[in-house]
Design a protein around this motif. Structure first.
Motif, PDB file in Angstrom:
ATOM      1  N   ALA A 108       0.821  -1.221   0.000  1.00  0.00           N
ATOM      2  CA  ALA A 108       0.000   0.000   0.000  1.00  0.00           C
ATOM      3  C   ALA A 108       0.854   1.270   0.000  1.00  0.00           C
ATOM      4  O   ALA A 108       0.540   2.232  -0.711  1.00  0.00           O
ATOM      5  N   ASP A 109       1.928   1.265   0.774  1.00  0.00           N
ATOM      6  CA  ASP A 109       2.764   2.471   0.843  1.00  0.00           C
ATOM      7  C   ASP A 109       3.370   2.805  -0.513  1.00  0.00           C
ATOM      8  O   ASP A 109       3.344   3.959  -0.948  1.00  0.00           O
ATOM      9  N   THR A 110       3.914   1.802  -1.158  1.00  0.00           N
ATOM     10  CA  THR A 110       4.525   2.006  -2.468  1.00  0.00           C
ATOM     11  C   THR A 110       3.492   2.523  -3.456  1.00  0.00           C
ATOM     12  O   THR A 110       3.754   3.455  -4.219  1.00  0.00           O
ATOM     13  N   VAL A 111       2.320   1.914  -3.443  1.00  0.00           N
ATOM     14  CA  VAL A 111       1.272   2.318  -4.377  1.00  0.00           C
ATOM     15  C   VAL A 111       0.863   3.767  -4.110  1.00  0.00           C
ATOM     16  O   VAL A 111       0.712   4.564  -5.039  1.00  0.00           O
ATOM     17  N   ARG A 112       0.716   4.109  -2.831  1.00  0.00           N
ATOM     18  CA  ARG A 112       0.308   5.496  -2.514  1.00  0.00           C
ATOM     19  C   ARG A 112       1.340   6.478  -3.048  1.00  0.00           C
ATOM     20  O   ARG A 112       1.003   7.480  -3.669  1.00  0.00           O
ATOM     21  N   LYS A 113       2.622   6.182  -2.830  1.00  0.00           N
ATOM     22  CA  LYS A 113       3.680   7.103  -3.280  1.00  0.00           C
ATOM     23  C   LYS A 113       3.661   7.272  -4.790  1.00  0.00           C
ATOM     24  O   LYS A 113       3.746   8.368  -5.316  1.00  0.00           O
ATOM     25  N   ARG A 114       3.539   6.146  -5.498  1.00  0.00           N
ATOM     26  CA  ARG A 114       3.592   6.206  -6.960  1.00  0.00           C
ATOM     27  C   ARG A 114       2.355   6.902  -7.538  1.00  0.00           C
ATOM     28  O   ARG A 114       2.402   7.472  -8.616  1.00  0.00           O
ATOM     29  N   CYS A 115       1.262   6.831  -6.820  1.00  0.00           N
ATOM     30  CA  CYS A 115       0.024   7.395  -7.344  1.00  0.00           C
ATOM     31  C   CYS A 115      -0.138   8.866  -6.979  1.00  0.00           C
ATOM     32  O   CYS A 115      -1.019   9.549  -7.501  1.00  0.00           O
ATOM     33  N   ALA A 116       0.713   9.357  -6.073  1.00  0.00           N
ATOM     34  CA  ALA A 116       0.507  10.691  -5.523  1.00  0.00           C
ATOM     35  C   ALA A 116       0.494  11.786  -6.592  1.00  0.00           C
ATOM     36  O   ALA A 116      -0.331  12.699  -6.540  1.00  0.00           O
ATOM     37  N   SER A 117       1.388  11.645  -7.575  1.00  0.00           N
ATOM     38  CA  SER A 117       1.554  12.765  -8.499  1.00  0.00           C
ATOM     39  C   SER A 117       0.851  12.567  -9.841  1.00  0.00           C
ATOM     40  O   SER A 117       0.996  13.391 -10.732  1.00  0.00           O
ATOM     41  N   VAL A 118       0.110  11.481 -10.002  1.00  0.00           N
ATOM     42  CA  VAL A 118      -0.511  11.264 -11.312  1.00  0.00           C
ATOM     43  C   VAL A 118      -1.952  11.784 -11.325  1.00  0.00           C
ATOM     44  O   VAL A 118      -2.576  11.942 -10.273  1.00  0.00           O
ATOM     45  N   ASN A 119      -2.430  12.059 -12.531  1.00  0.00           N
ATOM     46  CA  ASN A 119      -3.794  12.597 -12.663  1.00  0.00           C
ATOM     47  C   ASN A 119      -4.832  11.540 -12.340  1.00  0.00           C
ATOM     48  O   ASN A 119      -5.831  11.813 -11.689  1.00  0.00           O
ATOM     49  N   CYS A 120      -4.574  10.361 -12.884  1.00  0.00           N
ATOM     50  CA  CYS A 120      -5.522   9.300 -12.564  1.00  0.00           C
ATOM     51  C   CYS A 120      -4.862   7.932 -12.685  1.00  0.00           C
ATOM     52  O   CYS A 120      -3.811   7.777 -13.299  1.00  0.00           O
ATOM     53  N   VAL A 121      -5.481   6.972 -12.047  1.00  0.00           N
ATOM     54  CA  VAL A 121      -4.940   5.621 -11.967  1.00  0.00           C
ATOM     55  C   VAL A 121      -5.957   4.663 -12.572  1.00  0.00           C
ATOM     56  O   VAL A 121      -7.152   4.771 -12.295  1.00  0.00           O
ATOM     57  N   ILE A 122      -5.472   3.763 -13.423  1.00  0.00           N
ATOM     58  CA  ILE A 122      -6.368   2.731 -13.961  1.00  0.00           C
ATOM     59  C   ILE A 122      -5.830   1.366 -13.538  1.00  0.00           C
ATOM     60  O   ILE A 122      -4.688   1.013 -13.856  1.00  0.00           O
ATOM     61  N   VAL A 123      -6.645   0.631 -12.805  1.00  0.00           N
ATOM     62  CA  VAL A 123      -6.249  -0.713 -12.405  1.00  0.00           C
ATOM     63  C   VAL A 123      -6.719  -1.677 -13.495  1.00  0.00           C
ATOM     64  O   VAL A 123      -7.891  -1.701 -13.849  1.00  0.00           O
TER      65      VAL A 123
END
Lengths: 382, 319
Positions: free
Chosen positions: A317-332
Motif C-alpha cells: 500500500a505504501d509504495t502504491v500510494r507514493k507512486r500514485c501521488a503525483s498522477v492525474n488518474c490511476v487505472i487498475v
C-alpha cells in the motif's frame, strides 16, 4: 548463454524454477490449467532423487506437502480454482503451524468449475482470505516466463525465511504462453536454505520460539527432537493453549512476521513512471496488455506509465500510494470485478481518481479494453 | 453360467428403443464411455435424474450450447456426485411424502469417472452408500484422468504409462494395482454391486435394470475403453473390451445380497494378458518380466474371485 535459453510455457518455467530453488517433494492432483506442472515433475523429480506423488485429491495433496515440509524437505503443490478452494483449510493449518510450503494456483474462470481452460484473475481475495481466521499470507504473481522463474524461486525463499505458506498466483495465459526463458546459472539467484536449529540432541528444542531476528529455526520432524505440531493455538513448545496472553502473542506473531516485513517482501516493476500523468496498475498476464498500451501511448507522446505489482499480499500500500501521488488518474487493469482496485482505492489519497479496466468473460484482456477506459478518462471518447 | 435362466433378457428386441443419451456429443472416436452411458440410460429409462461429476462425460455431453442428455442432468463438482444424488433422492422422497409431486418411481443416479469415484469422490460415495439412499452410482472406469490429459488414478493398471506415471530410467510406469472399488462397495453391505462392460451390452443393460428395480443403494463399475488415453486404435474399442474379459483382467460379475455370481463366462483357459496389453500403447514399454508379473496377479485375482463365487453364501442362505 545460448545453452541456457529455453522455449517453454509458464508452467514449465515454474517447474524449472522450483527445481532450481531445491524442490524435493511435490504432491499434486490433475487440474487444468496447472496439470503440466505435475506432469513435468513426475519426470523430473525422481531423476533428481526427489519424490513425486499424485494424491487422491486436492486436500490430501496440500496435507502431504505440509507433512513432507515438516520432515525437512522443500515442497510444492500446484492447482487451480476448484482445487485451491479445497486446499484452504490445510493452508490455514500451514499458517498456524508455520510450515514452509509453496502453493501454485494457476487461476481459471470461476466460481465452481467455471471456465477450466480460460483465463481469469478472480482468486486474488481468496488467496488473501480463503482460509478462515485472522492471518497474514504471502502471495506472488508474474506476467512472463522470466518473472515466473524469479517469483517461483522467491516464493521458496520467502516461505523458508518467514516459515509461511507462499501462494504463487499465476493465470492461464501466463501458464500456457510459450516464450523464451533464460535459465539462470546455479548461484545466480540466491536460494534460501532451510534454517535448522542449532539445539543439540538431548536438549529441549522449542519449535515456536523465535530468535531475536524473528525467525524460527526448524528441526526435522521425526529427527533428533521430539516436538508437537498442532492446528490449535499453541505455546512455544507447540502444545495447545487457550491462555489469552499466549493466544494474543501468537496471533500477533503470525500477522506481524509478514505484515511487518511488507517492504522487504514487496516486488514491483515500474515502466515509464517518472513523468506519468496516467498510471496503469496491473499484475499477472494483464500487465502484459497494460505494458503494450503504455509503450504504444508513449510512442504517441502520451505520458502513461505502468506499475506492475508482483507481491499481491501483503499488499504494498505504501509504495502504491507514493507512486500514485503525483498522477492525474490511476487505472487498475485486471481480469476480475476489481479485487485489486479496492486495495488501490484504500491505499491512495484520492480514491476518486482510481478507475477499473477489466475483462471478465474468459477472454484475455486486450489493449482496446484498456484504451476505451483511458479515452473516456482523457475526455477523448464517450 | 445360467444363461438359459435369463434367456428372455438376452433378446436385443426387448431393449428400450428410446435414446436418452443422444448423438452429437463430442466424445473421441471409439469412446467406450459414451457407448456405456447410452446403454446405461437405456437400462435406466426416462424416469432418471443424473448427477454427473466433473470429467470426460460432463465435457463431451454438455458442450455449449447443446446437450446430449434427454433426461434431467446436473453437473456438479469433481468430488461430490454421489452426495448430490443422495440429496436429489432425499428431496424427491420428501416431496412425494408431502404429495407435492406425483408418486412416480424416479431414480437418482450419480455418474462419475474413476477419479470421481475411486479417488476424490470416494468419501461422498461411501457416505451415500452407508446412509442407504435409493440410488445407483455408476463408475465409468477409463483407468486414468483422461479429461485433464491422461494422469494416473488409483484405477490405472499396474505398469501402464500415464503422464504422471511415466516409464523411464527410474520407473516402469504405474507402480500400484487397481484399487478394488466393487469390493469396497460390497463391504458397505449394499444390496447390489456389479461390474459391467459395454462390449457386453446385454449384460450391462440387464445389470442396470436390476439395480434400477432395487430399493436402496447399488453400484455399477463399468469398464470404459479409452482409445485416446490407452494409446490404441479407435476401431478396437469393442475388441479390447472383450479382451479385458477374455484375459480375466476385467471379469464381469455381480454381487447380490452378498452372493457373487459370474455373469459372462470367461474362456477356459484364459487368454494370455499379453493379447490385451499389446494392443495398447500405454503398455508398450513393458518388459517380459513385468508382463509375467501382471499375468501372475491376474491369475491370483481370478482365483480370489472364483473363491468368492464358489464359497460365499448369500445373506439369506446365512440366515
Amino acid at each position: 548463454m545460448k545453452k541456457n535459453l529455453l522455449f517453454v510455457q509458464g508452467n514449465e518455467a515454474c517447474v524449472e524454477a522450483a527445481l532450481y530453488a531445491g524442490l524435493e517433494f511435490f504432491a499434486g492432483y490433475p487440474i487444468t490449467p496447472s496439470t503440466e506442472i505435475a506432469e513435468l515433475l513426475s519426470y523430473r523429480l525422481p531423476k533428481k532423487g526427489g519424490k513425486f506423488i499424485q494424491m487422491e485429491d486436492e486436500i490430501s495433496s496440500m496435507c502431504a506437502i505440509i507433512g513432507a515440509s515438516l520432515t525437512g524437505k522443500k515442497v510444492m503443490t500446484a492447482t487451480s480454482g476448484p482445487g485451491f478452494s479445497l486446499k484452504q483449510e490445510a493452508i490455514g493449518f500451514a499458517v498456524m503451524t508455520e510450515t514452509p510450503c509453496v502453493i501454485v494456483n494457476v487461476q481459471r474462470g470461476g466460481p465452481s468449475t467455471g471456465l477450466p481452460t480460460s483465463v481469469s484473475q478472480g482468486d486474488i481475495m481468496q488467496a488473501r482470505w480463503g482460509t478462515h481466521g485472522e492471518h497474514a499470507i504471502i502471495t506472488l504473481t508474474a506476467s512472463n516466463n522470466q518473472d515466473v522463474f524469479a517469483m517461483t524461486v522467491e516464493a521458496f525463499n520467502l516461505s523458508e525465511t518467514f516459515r509461511s505458506p507462499v501462494i504463487l498466483l499465476f493465470d492461464e495465459v501466463v501458464a500456457h504462453t510459450r516464450e523464451r526463458l533464460i535459465m539462470p546459472e546455479p548461484g545466480e539467484i540466491s536460494v534460501v536454505k532451510r534454517l535448522r536449529t542449532s539445539v543439540k540432541e538431548g536438549t529441549d528444542y522449542h519449535p515456536y520460539l523465535p530468535r531475536e531476528d524473528g525467525r524460527l529455526p526448524m528441526s526435522d520432524f521425526g529427527g533428533v527432537h521430539r516436538y508437537n505440531v498442532t492446528g490449535l493455538m499453541h505455546d512455544m513448545w507447540g502444545f495447545p493453549s487457550d491462555n489469552p496472553k499466549i493466544v494474543y502473542g501468537l496471533m500477533h506473531h503470525l500477522v506481524d512476521k509478514i505484515e511487518g516485513h511488507t517492504k522487504e517482501i514487496t516486488r514491483i516493476k515500474e515502466f515509464f513512471i517518472e513523468d506519468a500523468e496516467y498510471l496503469l496498475i496491473s499484475y499477472g498476464s494483464s500487465a502484459r496488455t497494460a505494458l503494450h498500451v503504455v509503450e504504444n501511448r508513449r510512442a504517441r507522446g502520451e505520458k502513461v506509465g505502468l506499475l506492475e505489482i508482483q507481491t499481491l499480499w501483503p499488499f504494498p500500500a505504501d509504495t502504491v500510494r507514493k507512486r500514485c501521488a503525483s498522477v492525474n488518474c490511476v487505472i487498475v487493469v485486471e481480469m476480475n470485478m476489481g479485487q485489486i482496485l479496492h486495495e488501490v482505492k484504500k491505499a491512495v489519497d484520492d480514491p476518486d481518481k482510481v478507475f477499473l479496466a477489466n475483462q471478465i468473460n474468459g477472454s484475455f484482456i486486450t489493449p482496446t479494453d484498456i484504451l476505451n477506459i483511458l479515452r473516456i478518462i482523457q475526455g477523448k471518447g464517450s | 453360467m445360467s444363461i438359459v435362466e435369463n434367456f428372455d433378457l438376452y433378446a436385443p428386441r426387448l431393449i428400450d428403443k428410446g435414446e436418452y443419451f443422444s448423438m452429437g456429443h463430442t466424445g473421441c472416436a471409439g469412446c467406450g464411455e459414451a457407448l456405456a452411458t447410452r446403454l446405461v440410460l437405456k437400462g435406466l429409462g426416462k424416469d432418471t435424474i443424473v448427477s454427473n461429476a466433473t470429467g470426460c462425460l460432463e465435457i463431451i455431453s454438455s458442450r455449449y450450447p447443446t446437450t446430449a442428455w434427454e433426461i434431467p442432468w446436473i453437473h456438479v463438482a469433481f468430488e461430490n456426485a454421489a452426495a448430490v444424488a443422495a440429496g436429489v433422492e432425499s428431496g424427491l422422497k420428501a416431496l412425494r411424502r408431502k404429495g407435492r409431486i406425483p408418486d412416480r418411481d424416479v431414480k437418482s443416479v450419480s455418474m462419475a469417472g474413476d477419479g470421481g469415484t475411486a479417488d476424490i469422490g470416494l468419501q461422498a460415495l461411501s457416505g451415500a452408500m452407508e446412509r442407504g439412499h435409493d440410488m445407483i452410482h455408476v463408475c465409468y472406469d477409463n483407468e486414468a484422468y483422461m479429461n485433464t490429459g491422461i494422469q494416473r488414478s488409483s484405477q490405472t493398471p499396474f505398469g501402464a504409462w500415464s503422464t504422471t506415471s511415466p516409464p523411464g530410467e527410474v520407473s516402469f510406469g504405474q507402480r500400484t494395482w487397481k484399487k478394488n472399488i466393487p469390493e469396497i462397495m460390497v463391504a458397505h453391505n449394499v444390496a447390489y454391486v456389479a461390474t459391467a462392460n459395454p462390449s457386453y451390452p446385454l449384460d450391462l443393460i440387464r445389470k442396470v435394470e436390476k439395480a434400477r428395480k432395487l430399493k436402496g443403494p447399488s453400484y455399477i463399475h463399468c469398464l470404459s475403453v479409452c482409445p485416446t488415453g490407452w494409446r490404441m486404435d479407435s476401431s478396437l474399442t469393442i475388441k479390447v473390451g472383450r479382451l479385458a474379459l477374455e484375459t480375466g483382467i476385467f471379469p464381469l460379475y455381480e454381487v447380490e445380497n452378498g452372493k457373487y455370481r459370474i455373469t459372462v463366462d470367461m474362456p477356459e483357459p484364459l487368454r494370455p494378458v499379453e493379447d490385451y496389453l499389446k494392443l495398447q500403447g500405454r503398455f508398450r514399454h513393458l518388459r517380459p518380466d513385468k508382463i509375467e508379473e501382471i499375468q501372475a496377479r491376474v491369475n491370483l485375482e481370478i482365483k480370489k474371485l472364483m473363491n468368492k463365487v464358489n464359497y460365499i453364501q448369500s445373506w439369506e442362505e446365512l440366515g
